[in-house]
Design a protein around this motif. Sequence first.
Motif, PDB file in Angstrom:
ATOM      1  N   LYS A   2       0.848  -1.193   0.000  1.00  0.00           N
ATOM      2  CA  LYS A   2       0.000   0.000   0.000  1.00  0.00           C
ATOM      3  C   LYS A   2       0.883   1.243   0.000  1.00  0.00           C
ATOM      4  O   LYS A   2       2.061   1.180   0.317  1.00  0.00           O
ATOM      5  CB  LYS A   2      -0.899  -0.004   1.227  1.00  0.00           C
ATOM      6  N   ASP A   3       0.303   2.402  -0.314  1.00  0.00           N
ATOM      7  CA  ASP A   3       1.061   3.649  -0.409  1.00  0.00           C
ATOM      8  C   ASP A   3       1.464   4.157   0.975  1.00  0.00           C
ATOM      9  O   ASP A   3       0.615   4.642   1.726  1.00  0.00           O
ATOM     10  CB  ASP A   3       0.234   4.707  -1.134  1.00  0.00           C
ATOM     11  N   LYS A   5       2.988   6.805   1.790  1.00  0.00           N
ATOM     12  CA  LYS A   5       2.864   8.253   1.941  1.00  0.00           C
ATOM     13  C   LYS A   5       1.588   8.613   2.708  1.00  0.00           C
ATOM     14  O   LYS A   5       1.512   9.658   3.332  1.00  0.00           O
ATOM     15  CB  LYS A   5       2.880   8.939   0.571  1.00  0.00           C
ATOM     16  N   GLU A   6       0.594   7.744   2.638  1.00  0.00           N
ATOM     17  CA  GLU A   6      -0.679   7.996   3.315  1.00  0.00           C
ATOM     18  C   GLU A   6      -0.554   7.974   4.842  1.00  0.00           C
ATOM     19  O   GLU A   6      -1.428   8.483   5.529  1.00  0.00           O
ATOM     20  CB  GLU A   6      -1.723   6.965   2.884  1.00  0.00           C
ATOM     21  N   ARG A  10       1.135   9.880  10.947  1.00  0.00           N
ATOM     22  CA  ARG A  10       0.314   9.039  11.809  1.00  0.00           C
ATOM     23  C   ARG A  10       1.003   8.784  13.146  1.00  0.00           C
ATOM     24  O   ARG A  10       2.178   8.443  13.203  1.00  0.00           O
ATOM     25  CB  ARG A  10       0.034   7.695  11.171  1.00  0.00           C
TER      26      ARG A  10
END
Length: 150
Positions: A2-3, A5-6, A10
């Motif tokens: 998965k990306d 960068k997301e 966090r």
Amino acid sequence: MKDPKEIIGRELPAFTTLAERGRLRFFAQVLGEEDPVYRDLDAARAAGHPDLPLPPTFLFSLELERPDPYGVLDELGVDMRQILHGEEEFTYHRVACAGQELYFAPRITDYYEKKGGALKFLVRTTTVTHQGALVAELTNTCVIRRLELT
């Protein structure tokens, strides 16, 4: 994968822990640390510490006790065979000692790629405090390499 960068920015689950004298003594012994301040309570107190001080890189050992240490990698779909240790960086603001409750607040602070995406770098920064006072900032870079399966 998965990306990643997301997930920059966090916050990961925070936790508290104590450094126990026996573990500190063992850690100092394994490192070959000969300064008695890291092993002998009287020497530590004579040096002005309330208890045995944590050896410089011991905070990283404590950070490994965080809840679900590989959760973010699992979430991203990273195969653990792809993981390499990149680097560690420590910025110290005060000395922590045995018996102090330390609060660790990790977060993902960066992601970047090199070699056309063959190497991906995920950076985690953890703030460590004691009773609200900043003790240290730990930065860990995890390298995710492209896994060539045959």
